[in-house]
Design an enzyme around this catalytic site. Structure first.
Site, PDB file in Angstrom:
ATOM      1  N   GLU A 131       6.765   2.517  -2.022  1.00 57.76           N
ATOM      2  CA  GLU A 131       7.981   1.382  -1.348  1.00 57.76           C
ATOM      3  C   GLU A 131       8.243   0.292  -2.985  1.00 57.76           C
ATOM      4  O   GLU A 131       8.034  -0.973  -2.187  1.00 57.76           O
ATOM      5  CB  GLU A 131       7.071   0.670  -0.286  1.00 57.76           C
ATOM      6  N   ASP A 158       9.286   6.214   0.733  1.00 52.32           N
ATOM      7  CA  ASP A 158       9.412   4.748   1.103  1.00 52.32           C
ATOM      8  C   ASP A 158      10.225   4.733   2.502  1.00 52.32           C
ATOM      9  O   ASP A 158      10.159   5.928   2.565  1.00 52.32           O
ATOM     10  CB  ASP A 158      10.304   4.197  -0.283  1.00 52.32           C
ATOM     11  N   GLU A 197       5.520   9.603   6.975  1.00 53.60           N
ATOM     12  CA  GLU A 197       4.286   8.832   7.321  1.00 53.60           C
ATOM     13  C   GLU A 197       5.207   8.855   9.239  1.00 53.60           C
ATOM     14  O   GLU A 197       4.888   7.414  10.263  1.00 53.60           O
ATOM     15  CB  GLU A 197       4.466   7.690   7.179  1.00 53.60           C
TER      16      GLU A 197
HETATM   17  C1  XIL Z   1      -0.762   1.223   7.129  1.00 56.10           C
HETATM   18  C2  XIL Z   1      -2.195   1.875   7.561  1.00 56.10           C
HETATM   19  O1  XIL Z   1      -1.742   2.559   8.919  1.00 56.10           O
HETATM   20  C3  XIL Z   1      -2.791   0.096   8.602  1.00 56.10           C
HETATM   21  O2  XIL Z   1      -3.909   0.888   8.522  1.00 56.10           O
HETATM   22  C4  XIL Z   1      -3.010  -0.432   7.258  1.00 56.10           C
HETATM   23  O3  XIL Z   1      -4.002  -1.970   7.544  1.00 56.10           O
HETATM   24  C5  XIL Z   1      -1.268  -0.965   6.509  1.00 56.10           C
HETATM   25  O4  XIL Z   1      -0.958   0.081   6.107  1.00 56.10           O
HETATM   26  N1  XIL Z   1       3.737   2.047   4.944  1.00 56.10           N
HETATM   27  C6  XIL Z   1       2.174   2.263   4.231  1.00 56.10           C
HETATM   28  C7  XIL Z   1       1.049   2.815   4.998  1.00 56.10           C
HETATM   29  O5  XIL Z   1       2.913   2.912   3.196  1.00 56.10           O
HETATM   30  O6  XIL Z   1       0.086   2.922   3.910  1.00 56.10           O
HETATM   31  C8  XIL Z   1       1.196   2.169   5.718  1.00 56.10           C
HETATM   32  O7  XIL Z   1      -0.433   1.846   6.698  1.00 56.10           O
HETATM   33  C9  XIL Z   1       1.673   1.970   6.963  1.00 56.10           C
HETATM   34  C10 XIL Z   1       3.147   1.644   6.520  1.00 56.10           C
END
Ligand code: XIL
Length: 424
Positions: A198, A253, A322
């Site tokens: 990010e 990202d 993700e």
């Molecule tokens: C999130 C987790 O799922 C949560 O449990 C935590 O509270 C915050 O982070 N982008 C990312 C991940 O790269 O690491 C994030 O994960 C979600 C958004």
């Protein structure tokens, strides 16, 4: 093409209200093989095998259900974000993980705030459990994440600089120590690292700065005097490459699939770094999307554009790191939404179209893995973000870890009408 099959599905659903369909024989229940013996408590026998359950409301680990990983075998890896406690044979979810996926990432436990809470302190217990699980199962492991502005320990950014801030040298030294320690420790075990996460601004201006909660560029800045502040990213990739020359190094990202301005800034910056020889092996598109945003066409165009960077590094690849499909639109603050037949149909069509596209891109050599951010709806972070305490349903398995129609839409569209009939 997409519209056709959704339309056909709706027609079938209409038909279903008047006539009963006989079940296709593509999926047959197998004998449960469960023994009644109390002494025989191997984990496989703890899978709920409720004979009274309709065939199409199966638990994700049920023997009668297909495996996502097997379905896409030879095309792409299929993975999920997990937590270390789930990686024990005693955990309910363990059988689901080993059956459905062949790639994994820890959801939170390999983030710097967890691993390096104080100077000189490294907490590697969860990571070691993860690495062990990878060795036992042969799955691909992603390390998430080395450098980020969020979930990083505050002490990294404190030091002997102005206002008690870390100096450029202090922050660079900490970053080098952290990356070297972690990547060396997991050399040969973690296959792929999100080296930087990010790093890009949401306003399309390029790199994320202090106004978007990141101190990386303001502290490290432009080391080589080339006028750009990508230096902390470049250094991170060099440190990671030095610690494990075999690992696949990724820049990860979000919103790249639906925000053309951010995508352009991201693409141009990665291109410039590749031209300079920075060892970036690929990019991760997180894929936190919703039912209506973005279009599959826009998502596919982003993959194509980023994969064209193969020109600079033949190994360059895109990963979906993700994925989840929120049932709420961005900006909707409601806590609940009815998951009726129409919504489940849209949701199934959405996932099917996405995976058709992912498979197409994988076949072209543009994509090598797709991971969902979690396994089942109850465990998704989207139940607490961006609205706390809401009931979201963004994944392929429901709160009881049963396969939703979307799972069948990906695996076998022929059985969908029957799935819907039983789902209602
Ligand atoms: C999130 C987790 O799922 C949560 O449990 C935590 O509270 C915050 O982070 N982008 C990312 C991940 O790269 O690491 C994030 O994960 C979600 C958004």
């Amino acid at each position: 093409m997409k519209k056709h099959w959704i339309f056909a599905l709706f027609l079938t659903l209409l038909l279903l209200s008047s006539c009963a369909l006989s079940r296709p024989d593509t999926i047959q229940p197998q004998s449960s093989g469960a023994s009644d013996s109390d002494s025989d408590t191997d984990a496989a026998q703890q899978i709920p095998e409720d004979a009274a359950q309709p065939l199409y409301r199966l638990h994700a680990a049920d023997q009668r259900i297909p495996s996502l990983a097997e379905h896409f075998d030879g095309v792409m890896k299929i993975g999920a974000a997990v937590n270390a406690w789930q990686l024990s044979e005693n955990a309910d979810i363990y059988q689901v993980l080993t059956k459905q996926y062949n790639a994994f990432v820890l959801e939170n436990e390999m983030k710097p705030e967890r691993v390096n809470p104080a100077p000189g302190v490294y907490r590697l217990d969860a990571g070691d459990t993860f690495a062990q699980f990878g060795e036992e199962t042969g799955a691909v492991l992603r390390g998430h994440t080395l450098v980020w502005h969020s979930q990083v320990p505050a002490w990294w950014f404190e030091g002997s600089g102005e206002d008690g801030r870390a100096t450029q040298e202090e922050l660079l030294t900490r970053m080098e120590e952290y990356i070297t320690t972690l990547v060396t420790h997991y050399r040969g075990k973690i296959d792929t690292w999100d080296v930087v996460n990010e790093a890009f601004s949401d306003n399309g201006s390029g790199l994320r700065g202090a106004d978007e909660n990141s101190l990386w560029t303001s502290i490290i800045g432009d080391l080589d005097g080339d006028g750009s502040e990508t230096d902390y990213i470049e250094q991170a990739f060099y440190f990671a490459r030095a610690a494990d020359p075999e690992a696949q190094l990724i820049l990860n990202d979000y919103n790249l699939e639906g925000d053309p301005v951010k995508l352009e800034a991201f693409y141009q910056t990665v291109k410039a770094m590749l031209e300079k020889g920075v060892p970036i092996d690929g990019v991760g598109i997180q894929g936190h999307i919703n039912l209506g945003w973005p279009s599959v066409e826009s998502f596919e165009a982003a993959i194509e554009k980023l994969a064209s960077l193969k020109e600079y590094n033949p190994d360059f690849v895109v990963q979906i790191t993700e994925l989840d499909v929120s049932i709420f639109e961005w900006g909707d603050e409601s806590l609940e939404k009815e998951t009726d037949l129409i919504l489940q149909t849209q949701f199934a069509a959405r996932y099917a179209d996405l995976f058709d596209m992912f498979a197409r891109q994988a076949e072209k050599g543009n994509l090598d893995m797709v991971l969902t951010w979690g396994v089942y709806d109850g465990g998704s972070w989207l139940n607490n973000y961006p609205v706390e305490g809401r009931t979201n349903a963004p994944l392929l398995f429901d709160r009881d870890m049963k396969a939703k129609p979307a799972f069948w839409a990906i695996i076998d569209r022929e059985v969908l009408p029957a799935v819907f009939e039983e789902w209602r």
